[in-house]
Design a protein around this motif. Sequence first.
Motif, PDB file in Angstrom:
ATOM      1  N   THR B  62       0.800  -1.417   0.095  1.00 53.48           N
ATOM      2  CA  THR B  62      -0.085  -0.022  -0.020  1.00 53.48           C
ATOM      3  C   THR B  62       0.834   1.200   0.097  1.00 53.48           C
ATOM      4  O   THR B  62       1.071   1.951   1.219  1.00 53.48           O
ATOM      5  N   PRO B  63       1.483   1.502  -1.387  1.00 50.98           N
ATOM      6  CA  PRO B  63       2.402   2.778  -1.274  1.00 50.98           C
ATOM      7  C   PRO B  63       1.564   4.077  -1.516  1.00 50.98           C
ATOM      8  O   PRO B  63       0.503   4.174  -1.548  1.00 50.98           O
ATOM      9  N   ALA B  64       2.268   5.054  -0.973  1.00 53.60           N
ATOM     10  CA  ALA B  64       1.909   6.510  -1.405  1.00 53.60           C
ATOM     11  C   ALA B  64       3.150   7.161  -1.992  1.00 53.60           C
ATOM     12  O   ALA B  64       4.238   6.872  -1.929  1.00 53.60           O
ATOM     13  N   ALA B  65       2.863   7.945  -2.887  1.00 51.32           N
ATOM     14  CA  ALA B  65       4.045   8.506  -3.799  1.00 51.32           C
ATOM     15  C   ALA B  65       3.801   9.826  -4.177  1.00 51.32           C
ATOM     16  O   ALA B  65       2.611  10.416  -4.228  1.00 51.32           O
ATOM     17  N   ASP B  80      -9.335  18.746  -0.819  1.00 54.99           N
ATOM     18  CA  ASP B  80     -10.010  18.009  -1.518  1.00 54.99           C
ATOM     19  C   ASP B  80      -9.289  16.737  -2.214  1.00 54.99           C
ATOM     20  O   ASP B  80      -9.492  15.591  -2.177  1.00 54.99           O
ATOM     21  N   VAL B  83      -7.993  14.617   0.614  1.00 52.21           N
ATOM     22  CA  VAL B  83      -9.155  13.809   1.236  1.00 52.21           C
ATOM     23  C   VAL B  83      -9.310  12.477   0.293  1.00 52.21           C
ATOM     24  O   VAL B  83      -9.791  11.526   0.563  1.00 52.21           O
ATOM     25  N   LEU B  84      -9.470  12.960  -1.058  1.00 52.00           N
ATOM     26  CA  LEU B  84      -9.681  12.000  -2.080  1.00 52.00           C
ATOM     27  C   LEU B  84      -8.803  10.712  -1.987  1.00 52.00           C
ATOM     28  O   LEU B  84      -9.298   9.607  -2.009  1.00 52.00           O
ATOM     29  N   THR B  85      -7.571  10.916  -1.741  1.00 52.64           N
ATOM     30  CA  THR B  85      -6.653   9.650  -1.568  1.00 52.64           C
ATOM     31  C   THR B  85      -6.199   9.417  -0.536  1.00 52.64           C
ATOM     32  O   THR B  85      -5.315   8.529  -0.004  1.00 52.64           O
ATOM     33  N   HIS B  87      -7.711   7.878   2.234  1.00 47.74           N
ATOM     34  CA  HIS B  87      -8.187   6.546   2.751  1.00 47.74           C
ATOM     35  C   HIS B  87      -8.390   6.863   4.489  1.00 47.74           C
ATOM     36  O   HIS B  87      -8.048   6.079   5.341  1.00 47.74           O
ATOM     37  N   ARG B  91     -10.980  16.007   6.836  1.00 50.24           N
ATOM     38  CA  ARG B  91     -10.636  17.303   6.489  1.00 50.24           C
ATOM     39  C   ARG B  91      -9.991  18.332   7.437  1.00 50.24           C
ATOM     40  O   ARG B  91      -9.052  18.862   6.966  1.00 50.24           O
ATOM     41  N   ARG B 127      -0.218  14.959   0.318  1.00 52.10           N
ATOM     42  CA  ARG B 127      -1.153  13.804  -0.297  1.00 52.10           C
ATOM     43  C   ARG B 127      -0.238  12.295   0.372  1.00 52.10           C
ATOM     44  O   ARG B 127      -1.086  11.739   0.782  1.00 52.10           O
ATOM     45  N   ALA B 128       0.759  12.427  -0.231  1.00 48.79           N
ATOM     46  CA  ALA B 128       1.655  11.153  -0.014  1.00 48.79           C
ATOM     47  C   ALA B 128       1.676  10.863   1.527  1.00 48.79           C
ATOM     48  O   ALA B 128       1.555   9.819   2.159  1.00 48.79           O
ATOM     49  N   CYS B 131      -1.556  10.015   3.527  1.00 49.58           N
ATOM     50  CA  CYS B 131      -2.349   8.819   3.170  1.00 49.58           C
ATOM     51  C   CYS B 131      -2.419   7.691   4.271  1.00 49.58           C
ATOM     52  O   CYS B 131      -1.329   7.343   4.692  1.00 49.58           O
ATOM     53  N   ASP B 133      -3.518   5.003   4.680  1.00 47.53           N
ATOM     54  CA  ASP B 133      -3.076   3.378   4.834  1.00 47.53           C
ATOM     55  C   ASP B 133      -1.925   3.079   4.226  1.00 47.53           C
ATOM     56  O   ASP B 133      -1.574   1.840   4.080  1.00 47.53           O
ATOM     57  N   ALA B 134      -1.048   4.043   3.870  1.00 55.68           N
ATOM     58  CA  ALA B 134       0.212   3.890   3.203  1.00 55.68           C
ATOM     59  C   ALA B 134       1.234   3.145   4.250  1.00 55.68           C
ATOM     60  O   ALA B 134       1.230   3.826   5.235  1.00 55.68           O
TER      61      ALA B 134
END
Lengths: 257, 192
Positions: B62-65, B80, B83-85, B87, B91, B127-128, B131, B133-134
């Motif tokens: 489960t990576p984030a990049a 947004d 929040v979208l990525t 998991h 907010r 964002r990374a 995340c 669950d990363a």
Amino acid sequence: MISTTGPKGWQRLAVLAFWLAVWQLAAMTLGHGGLFLATPWQALQALARLLPTAEFWQRIAFSALRILAGFALAVAGGLLLGAGSARWQGLRLLLEPLMQLIRAMPVASFVILALLWVRGANLSVVVSFTHVLPVVYAGVLAGIADTDAQLLEMARVYRLPLAARLRYIWLPGIFPSFCESCIAAMGMCWKSGVSAEVIGLPDHSVGDALYRAKITLSTPDVFAWTLVIVLLSALLSAAATRGLRAAKRRLCGEVRA
Amino acid sequence: MSIVIQNLSKRFGGKVVLQNFSWTVDGPQVLMGPSGCGKTTLLRILLGLETPDTGTVTGVTTPAAVFQEDRLCPQLTALDNLVLTGHGLTRAQAERELRALGFTGAELALPAARLSGGQKRRAALLRALLCQDAQTLLLDEPFTGMDAELVAQAAAAVVRLAGSRPAILVTHDSAAAELLGWPVRRLTPAQT
């Protein structure tokens, strides 16, 4: 120097007035009381005579319902087939000649063929469907090709669910081409639908009224009905544009936490 | 869980980009090297976006990049996008971290398309990092377009939010690498 600003309101009115004057002059030159070319005033009088009658609105409803049904079916079909063709190359190869054939086929040939298969009353549904389908199909395919591949990679890495990918990446990618194709198709479906009615002559249709006006040499009525068709097409194209833009804002604009 | 890279090779046409590259990453580390030595290709292989010619990779879950490009949805705000990525990212949490990296109220209301290059980069970095669950972080030049002060703030956020998760941060900026204080692996064309 090339002007980058659009025409102003008074300029549009001046252009309209110019062409109305040209129309008026041409009708006066041809003479015969507007038998060959009705004057703008005669066309407006004919329209004013038609507007308060129940029959006029029944004809509009009859034709609009069928033409828009064909349009809606074609949009749904174009979306499904476009998405399918983008996913499966084989389906795309299979559909390509069919779409090209429909695009190249004259409305009259198609109407005559279609009359063998469906009742005259439903002819405009079939004809508007078949003329809109390839336009929307091509629009969806172009939109899918335009969708940002880097965002799709990002979605894959971040494990975005399908619904989120559709809403935030696919839809914004597809929408510009899809909207353009729908707006162009809205005009086409009226042209092809009414043409089909003029040939198939279903009772209570706009095409039937247009044909009757022609055979009774009521040229002002022909112009009045033509004006109605043009206005309906423009109004529905504008409504489609607004509706689709609102749908895009609503569907793709904001993430719910 | 560690990232274990064994004998990785990759070539594009006639150009060898990685050759028999092995590395075990059991915590956050920095990867440095000159342009074209295969850093981005390595991260793309780890993300499953490229297939190596030979070799194996294990431990990337489960990576984030952060990609070379910002890759934000342009019609959405930075908030947004996070929040979208995210998991499960709230907010409030996303807004707090964005404000900590210099976003004002007005900037938070702008769609990503209208943000500056530096703002987009900070949003892509958060964002990374946020995340939820990363378990693996792969960050490709996350400080691009930031001035020294912002790099210091962003590096502090990286250290705080990455924790002890296996992470590879690619940079060519020695000062930024020093600020992070993570072990540095140098990838040179000779090694590839």
